[in-house]
Design a protein around this motif. Structure first.
Motif, PDB file in Angstrom:
ATOM      1  N   UNK A 154      -4.439   8.009  -1.930  1.00  0.00           N
ATOM      2  CA  UNK A 154      -5.239   7.145  -1.059  1.00  0.00           C
ATOM      3  C   UNK A 154      -4.477   6.940   0.239  1.00  0.00           C
ATOM      4  N   UNK A 155      -5.198   6.936   1.291  1.00  0.00           N
ATOM      5  CA  UNK A 155      -4.564   6.714   2.587  1.00  0.00           C
ATOM      6  C   UNK A 155      -4.423   5.235   2.833  1.00  0.00           C
ATOM      7  N   UNK A 156      -3.620   4.908   3.796  1.00  0.00           N
ATOM      8  CA  UNK A 156      -3.391   3.503   4.126  1.00  0.00           C
ATOM      9  C   UNK A 156      -4.668   2.883   4.667  1.00  0.00           C
ATOM     10  N   UNK A 157      -5.456   3.656   5.363  1.00  0.00           N
ATOM     11  CA  UNK A 157      -6.700   3.111   5.916  1.00  0.00           C
ATOM     12  C   UNK A 157      -7.669   2.775   4.805  1.00  0.00           C
ATOM     13  N   UNK A 215       2.163   9.266  -5.668  1.00  0.00           N
ATOM     14  CA  UNK A 215       2.693  10.608  -5.381  1.00  0.00           C
ATOM     15  C   UNK A 215       3.798  10.951  -6.376  1.00  0.00           C
ATOM     16  N   UNK A 216       4.673   9.974  -6.683  1.00  0.00           N
ATOM     17  CA  UNK A 216       5.733  10.219  -7.662  1.00  0.00           C
ATOM     18  C   UNK A 216       5.146  10.524  -9.037  1.00  0.00           C
ATOM     19  N   UNK A 217       4.089   9.805  -9.416  1.00  0.00           N
ATOM     20  CA  UNK A 217       3.431  10.085 -10.696  1.00  0.00           C
ATOM     21  C   UNK A 217       2.828  11.471 -10.722  1.00  0.00           C
ATOM     22  N   UNK A 218       2.184  11.858  -9.620  1.00  0.00           N
ATOM     23  CA  UNK A 218       1.595  13.199  -9.546  1.00  0.00           C
ATOM     24  C   UNK A 218       2.685  14.263  -9.602  1.00  0.00           C
ATOM     25  N   UNK A 276       0.831  -1.205   0.000  1.00  0.00           N
ATOM     26  CA  UNK A 276       0.000   0.000   0.000  1.00  0.00           C
ATOM     27  C   UNK A 276       0.864   1.253   0.000  1.00  0.00           C
ATOM     28  N   UNK A 277       1.915   1.233   0.824  1.00  0.00           N
ATOM     29  CA  UNK A 277       2.812   2.388   0.857  1.00  0.00           C
ATOM     30  C   UNK A 277       3.535   2.547  -0.470  1.00  0.00           C
ATOM     31  N   UNK A 278       3.959   1.437  -1.079  1.00  0.00           N
ATOM     32  CA  UNK A 278       4.610   1.519  -2.381  1.00  0.00           C
ATOM     33  C   UNK A 278       3.649   2.109  -3.405  1.00  0.00           C
ATOM     34  N   UNK A 283      -8.293  -5.198   0.400  1.00  0.00           N
ATOM     35  CA  UNK A 283      -7.164  -6.135   0.387  1.00  0.00           C
ATOM     36  C   UNK A 283      -7.196  -7.033  -0.831  1.00  0.00           C
ATOM     37  N   UNK A 284      -8.378  -7.337  -1.352  1.00  0.00           N
ATOM     38  CA  UNK A 284      -8.428  -8.190  -2.534  1.00  0.00           C
ATOM     39  C   UNK A 284      -7.906  -7.446  -3.751  1.00  0.00           C
ATOM     40  N   UNK A 285      -8.113  -6.133  -3.819  1.00  0.00           N
ATOM     41  CA  UNK A 285      -7.590  -5.353  -4.943  1.00  0.00           C
ATOM     42  C   UNK A 285      -6.076  -5.295  -4.887  1.00  0.00           C
ATOM     43  N   UNK A 286      -5.539  -5.264  -3.701  1.00  0.00           N
ATOM     44  CA  UNK A 286      -4.083  -5.158  -3.543  1.00  0.00           C
ATOM     45  C   UNK A 286      -3.416  -6.431  -4.014  1.00  0.00           C
ATOM     46  N   UNK A 287      -4.052  -7.571  -3.747  1.00  0.00           N
ATOM     47  CA  UNK A 287      -3.452  -8.831  -4.156  1.00  0.00           C
ATOM     48  C   UNK A 287      -3.407  -8.935  -5.679  1.00  0.00           C
ATOM     49  N   UNK A 288      -4.354  -8.319  -6.381  1.00  0.00           N
ATOM     50  CA  UNK A 288      -4.386  -8.392  -7.832  1.00  0.00           C
ATOM     51  C   UNK A 288      -3.374  -7.443  -8.464  1.00  0.00           C
ATOM     52  N   UNK A 289      -3.053  -6.345  -7.776  1.00  0.00           N
ATOM     53  CA  UNK A 289      -2.135  -5.361  -8.317  1.00  0.00           C
ATOM     54  C   UNK A 289      -0.695  -5.771  -8.025  1.00  0.00           C
ATOM     55  N   UNK A 290       0.238  -5.408  -8.906  1.00  0.00           N
ATOM     56  CA  UNK A 290       1.637  -5.678  -8.582  1.00  0.00           C
ATOM     57  C   UNK A 290       2.091  -4.790  -7.436  1.00  0.00           C
ATOM     58  N   UNK A 291       3.099  -5.263  -6.690  1.00  0.00           N
ATOM     59  CA  UNK A 291       3.521  -4.559  -5.470  1.00  0.00           C
ATOM     60  C   UNK A 291       4.159  -3.213  -5.779  1.00  0.00           C
ATOM     61  N   UNK A 292       5.019  -3.157  -6.770  1.00  0.00           N
ATOM     62  CA  UNK A 292       5.691  -1.897  -7.068  1.00  0.00           C
ATOM     63  C   UNK A 292       5.583  -1.625  -8.564  1.00  0.00           C
ATOM     64  N   UNK A 293       4.857  -0.596  -8.915  1.00  0.00           N
ATOM     65  CA  UNK A 293       4.690  -0.229 -10.314  1.00  0.00           C
ATOM     66  C   UNK A 293       5.291   1.156 -10.489  1.00  0.00           C
ATOM     67  N   UNK A 294       6.300   1.244 -11.320  1.00  0.00           N
ATOM     68  CA  UNK A 294       6.910   2.542 -11.598  1.00  0.00           C
ATOM     69  C   UNK A 294       6.254   3.119 -12.845  1.00  0.00           C
ATOM     70  N   UNK A 295       5.801   4.350 -12.723  1.00  0.00           N
ATOM     71  CA  UNK A 295       5.207   5.005 -13.881  1.00  0.00           C
ATOM     72  C   UNK A 295       6.329   5.627 -14.696  1.00  0.00           C
ATOM     73  N   UNK A 296       6.351   5.333 -15.973  1.00  0.00           N
ATOM     74  CA  UNK A 296       7.430   5.901 -16.784  1.00  0.00           C
ATOM     75  C   UNK A 296       7.218   7.400 -16.953  1.00  0.00           C
ATOM     76  N   UNK A 297       8.299   8.133 -16.900  1.00  0.00           N
ATOM     77  CA  UNK A 297       8.230   9.574 -17.081  1.00  0.00           C
ATOM     78  C   UNK A 297       8.450   9.887 -18.557  1.00  0.00           C
TER      79      UNK A 297
END
Length: 192
Positions: free
Chosen positions: A137-140, A106-109, A98-100, A146-160
Motif C-alpha cells: 500500500x502506498x502512503x497516499x 514488504x519484509x513479510x513479502x 504507515x511507513x512502518x 486514518x481511523x484504521x491506522x489508529x486501531x492498528x499497532x504502530x509496529x507489527x513484526x511478522x514472525x518468520x
C-alpha cells in the motif's frame, strides 16, 4: 560760642547730609517687579514641566497598553504554533506508522519469497508458472484510512517461520487459480 546767622546763607548742620540714591517707594516697586518677573518665570517653568510630564505619562500609558496587547498577541501566536506543531506531529506520527506498516508488509513479502522461491514452485512446465501477487500500500492510500491506522499497532513484526527442506509443491490444478494475499493466506478460485 557765638553764632552768626544770616538768613540768606544756608546753615550747616553738625551731621553731614547723605544723598539718597534710591527713593523708598521706587525701590519697593522695583523689588516687586523683580519678584513678580521671577515668580512668572518660575510659574512658566512649572507649567512647561507639567506639560512635558503629562505627555510623558500619556505616552507611557500608551506603551503600557501596547505591551498588554503584545502579551495577548504572544499568547495567540503561541496557541497557533502549538496547533500547527500538533498537526505536524500527528501527521508525522501517522506517516511513521504507515511507513512502518509498509516496511513490515514488504519484509513479510520478502520472507515469504525467501521461504518459497519462485524456482522451487516451478514444476518444470514452462507455461504453468503460478502468479505471485505482491501488493504494497502506498502512503497516499494509507493516509485516507486514518481511523484504521489508529486501531492498528504502530509496529507489527511478522514472525518468520523456521526454514524447512524445500520440497516441490504439488502441481497446480489448471481448473483453479491460486491467489496469495499479503498477510500469507492462499485462496483458490475456480476458473470456468
Amino acid at each position: 560760642m557765638t553764632t552768626i546767622s544770616d538768613p540768606h546763607v544756608p546753615t550747616v548742620a553738625a551731621e553731614p547730609i547723605e544723598p539718597q540714591l534710591l527713593d523708598r517707594d521706587a525701590s519697593r516697586s522695583r523689588l516687586a517687579v523683580v519678584v513678580g518677573v521671577g515668580l512668572t518665570l518660575f510659574a512658566v517653568l512649572n507649567a512647561t514641566a507639567a506639560i512635558y510630564l503629562y505627555r510623558g505619562i500619556t505616552d507611557l500609558r500608551v506603551v503600557e497598553g501596547r505591551l498588554e496587547e503584545l502579551g495577548a498577541f504572544e499568547q495567540r501566536i503561541v496557541a497557533r504554533l502549538d496547533t500547527v506543531n500538533n498537526g505536524f506531529q500527528s501527521r508525522f506520527e501517522r506517516l511513521d506508522s504507515q511507513l512502518q506498516g509498509s516496511f513490515n508488509e514488504v519484509n513479510g513479502n520478502l520472507a515469504r519469497l525467501e521461504q518459497n522461491p519462485p524456482s522451487a514452485r516451478d514444476d518444470g512446465s514452462a507455461g504453468a508458472a503460478e502468479p505471485v501477487v505482491v501488493t504494497t500500500s502506498t502512503v497516499a492510500d494509507a493516509s485516507s484510512n486514518t481511523s484504521d491506522i489508529a486501531a492498528e499497532p504502530a509496529a507489527v513484526d511478522t514472525p518468520r517461520p523456521a526454514k524447512r527442506k524445500s520440497t516441490a509443491p504439488p502441481a497446480p490444478n489448471p481448473s483453479y487459480q491460486r491467489t496469495e494475499t499479503p498477510d500469507g493466506k492462499v485462496y483458490y478460485r475456480k476458473i470456468n
